[in-house]
Design an enzyme around this catalytic site. Structure first.
Site, PDB file in Angstrom:
ATOM      1  N   ASP A 140       8.165  31.623 -16.188  1.00  0.00           N
ATOM      2  CA  ASP A 140       8.908  32.363 -15.161  1.00  0.00           C
ATOM      3  C   ASP A 140       8.949  31.540 -13.876  1.00  0.00           C
ATOM      4  O   ASP A 140       9.071  30.316 -13.942  1.00  0.00           O
ATOM      5  CB  ASP A 140       8.227  33.736 -14.962  1.00  0.00           C
ATOM      6  CG  ASP A 140       9.195  34.810 -14.499  1.00  0.00           C
ATOM      7  OD1 ASP A 140       9.573  34.783 -13.322  1.00  0.00           O
ATOM      8  OD2 ASP A 140       9.586  35.666 -15.321  1.00  0.00           O
ATOM      9  N   ASP A 149      -6.728  39.862  -7.153  1.00  0.00           N
ATOM     10  CA  ASP A 149      -6.930  40.475  -8.474  1.00  0.00           C
ATOM     11  C   ASP A 149      -7.125  39.440  -9.582  1.00  0.00           C
ATOM     12  O   ASP A 149      -7.521  39.790 -10.697  1.00  0.00           O
ATOM     13  CB  ASP A 149      -5.732  41.365  -8.845  1.00  0.00           C
ATOM     14  CG  ASP A 149      -5.697  42.640  -8.027  1.00  0.00           C
ATOM     15  OD1 ASP A 149      -6.603  42.841  -7.195  1.00  0.00           O
ATOM     16  OD2 ASP A 149      -4.751  43.442  -8.202  1.00  0.00           O
ATOM     17  N   HIS A 172       8.664  37.097  -8.862  1.00  0.00           N
ATOM     18  CA  HIS A 172       8.985  37.602 -10.196  1.00  0.00           C
ATOM     19  C   HIS A 172       7.935  37.187 -11.231  1.00  0.00           C
ATOM     20  O   HIS A 172       7.487  38.010 -12.044  1.00  0.00           O
ATOM     21  CB  HIS A 172      10.369  37.071 -10.580  1.00  0.00           C
ATOM     22  CG  HIS A 172      10.987  37.728 -11.771  1.00  0.00           C
ATOM     23  ND1 HIS A 172      10.815  37.234 -13.045  1.00  0.00           N
ATOM     24  CD2 HIS A 172      11.789  38.811 -11.882  1.00  0.00           C
ATOM     25  CE1 HIS A 172      11.500  38.006 -13.893  1.00  0.00           C
ATOM     26  NE2 HIS A 172      12.094  38.957 -13.219  1.00  0.00           N
ATOM     27  N   ASN A 270      19.990  42.663 -18.366  1.00  0.00           N
ATOM     28  CA  ASN A 270      20.226  43.825 -17.485  1.00  0.00           C
ATOM     29  C   ASN A 270      21.707  44.072 -17.214  1.00  0.00           C
ATOM     30  O   ASN A 270      22.048  44.693 -16.216  1.00  0.00           O
ATOM     31  CB  ASN A 270      19.537  43.606 -16.133  1.00  0.00           C
ATOM     32  CG  ASN A 270      18.063  43.327 -16.270  1.00  0.00           C
ATOM     33  OD1 ASN A 270      17.450  43.720 -17.258  1.00  0.00           O
ATOM     34  ND2 ASN A 270      17.505  42.657 -15.289  1.00  0.00           N
ATOM     35  N   ALA A 286      17.440  35.628 -25.815  1.00  0.00           N
ATOM     36  CA  ALA A 286      16.886  36.762 -26.572  1.00  0.00           C
ATOM     37  C   ALA A 286      17.772  37.134 -27.763  1.00  0.00           C
ATOM     38  O   ALA A 286      17.312  37.800 -28.695  1.00  0.00           O
ATOM     39  CB  ALA A 286      16.706  37.969 -25.653  1.00  0.00           C
ATOM     40  N   SER A 343      13.075  42.453 -17.594  1.00  0.00           N
ATOM     41  CA  SER A 343      12.003  41.525 -17.213  1.00  0.00           C
ATOM     42  C   SER A 343      10.654  42.206 -17.154  1.00  0.00           C
ATOM     43  O   SER A 343       9.630  41.583 -17.429  1.00  0.00           O
ATOM     44  CB  SER A 343      12.276  40.957 -15.815  1.00  0.00           C
ATOM     45  OG  SER A 343      13.076  39.824 -15.876  1.00  0.00           O
TER      46      SER A 343
END
Lengths: 393, 75
Positions: A140, A149, A172, A270, A286, A343
């Site tokens: 990405d 984190d 992203h 999308n 995809a 995504s």
């Protein structure tokens, strides 16, 4: 002409071959009787008059014409696309709007005190599997390297974007890695990571502007396969048109990756506007049969308005994941962000794949089968959600 | 050579030729391709070539397929 109500303007966009604007003007006149003016000629005071007698205008630098055409003229242009010549694509011009930030209506499942709705929907909140020992590559925009984190996590990183370090200047990539491999119990806020003990391989194949090319993506997949990653998660793609063939090269490399134990998972795309009656085909890459294509559902288990569908026989949606109003990690100072897209559904599937890989020792085609076998069947068309909602073991 | 006119391409090496990727890469260079990267584990080669050279790359021994690269983005 009446104004259409389906989000289109009644005009058409005609894509011309590169550097063939003049030939395109002649072809549009010959096949459809359309007189068009070119921006190449629109210099000086005569421009308005020139446009006044034209059915449209050719944006010569882009190689695109915007024309007002009757249905029979539009059909004629469509037929010209199928023949050799400068006219390569015709599509209705759409009315476009800036995207509003996705708003999530609080519902009965919207309690995100302990876990995001996505983790609960896929059952990661109660799974005993953590992804430990399983390598997950997220290709990405990279990963922010100072997120608290992830302070105690091992990150293996590489950038395949010229002149850019892996550090995520976009957000992203950090969001997608958070969903796939982030914590279930962060210091503050809800748990948002599906496989919190998976080994993170963050490959930067998209620039800080969010774009990349096939070459960088292939380099990223190659890096992941060489490092024995069981899962490659790709929340990226390019829009396709109905009938477009899939890439034979990406199909073959996905098979080669599977033979080496790596499953490639990618966002379906999308481009749909289901509320306007439009379902767009699964995007590249995809749409390759051997790459697992992921559609998006919302917290009410309805298909997301934007989620691409199985329009072409081989461009199928294989599975679905949570992709509307998804909370995950983001570069500082924001630290967290809630966004939507296929995504966001994709790393939910990649995270569950890591859990299944740990739980069953499954890799490659067996892992693909486990994902499909364990998916929760939904009362939705398989063309939209494939096997259904991905579920943690 | 006007590199601006070049097309970015991806070349797929055939299964039998995977054991001598270096040889295929050499032949691609001889055929006029500028190689950016070799993804040996996948059997692909990425780079660029003048538009009139692209079709000929398919005839290079060991090459199974050639495609023009696409631009992709976040979804």
């Amino acid at each position: 002409m009446t104004t259409p109500t389906d989000g289109t303007t009644g005009r058409y966009l005609v894509l011309l071959d590169e550097d063939s604007a003049a030939a395109g003007v002649r072809t549009m006149q010959r096949v459809a009787g359309l007189h068009t003016a070119s921006t190449a000629d629109l210099i000086g005071p005569g421009a308005a008059g020139l446009l006044g007698h034209s059915a449209g205008i050719v944006l010569h630098e882009l190689g695109v014409a915007v024309v007002t055409a009757a249905p029979d003229q539009a059909d004629a242009l469509g037929r010209a696309c199928a023949e050799p010549g400068p006219v390569t694509m015709v599509e209705p011009e759409r009315t476009v709007h800036a995207y509003a930030a996705p708003t999530v209506q609080p519902g009965e499942t919207a309690d995100e005190t302990a876990f995001t709705w996505g983790l609960r929907a896929v059952g990661a909140d109660t799974s005993t599997a953590t992804g430990i020992g399983v390598r997950v590559a997220v290709l990405d925009t990279g990963m922010t390297l100072d997120h608290p984190d992830f302070a105690d996590r091992t990150l293996v990183t590489a950038s395949f974007v010229d002149g850019e370090e892996v550090d995520d200047g976009h957000g992203h990539g950090t969001h997608c890695i958070g969903t796939a491999c982030g914590p279930r119990a962060p210091e503050s806020g809800p748990g948002y990571g599906v496989a919190p003990e998976a080994e993170i391989f963050a490959g930067k194949v998209l620039s800080d502007a969010g774009s990349g090319t096939d070459g960088g993506i292939l380099s990223g997949i190659s890096w992941a396969v060489s490092n024995h990653c069981a899962v490659v998660s790709m929340s990226l793609g390019a829009a396709t048109r109905a009938g477009d063939p899939h890439s034979r090269i990406f199909e073959e490399i996905a098979r080669r990756a599977l033979r080496r134990g790596t499953l490639v998972i990618a966002a379906a795309g999308n481009e749909s506007r289901r509320s306007a009656g439009h379902v767009a085909p699964v995007g590249h890459p995809a749409n390759c049969p051997s790459i697992m294509a992921v559609g998006a559902i919302d917290e009410h288990r309805a298909i997301a308005d934007f989620s691409c569908g199985s329009v072409d026989p081989d461009g199928a949606v294989d599975i679905a994941g949570p992709g509307v109003g998804v909370y995950s990690s983001w570069p500082l100072p924001e630290r967290y962000h809630t966004i939507s897209g296929t995504s966001m559904a994709t790393p939910h599937v990649a995270g569950v794949a890591a859990l299944l890989a740990q739980h069953h020792g499954a890799r490659a085609w067996e892992l693909w089968a486990r994902l499909g076998q364990s998916a929760l069947r939904l009362p939705l068309p398989s063309a939209d959600v494939g096997a259904g909602l991905v579920r943690a073991p | 050579m006007d590199r601006a006119a070049d097309r970015k391409v991806v070349v797929l090496i055939s299964e039998p030729a995977l054991h001598d990727v270096e040889d295929v890469v050499s032949r691609l260079k001889q055929a006029g391709m500028a190689v950016d990267a070799v993804q040996a584990v996948l059997g692909t080669v990425t780079g660029s070539a003048p538009a009139d050279v692209v079709a000929g790359l398919r005839a290079v021994p060991g090459v199974l397929d050639v495609e023009l690269q696409r631009d992709l983005g976040t979804r």
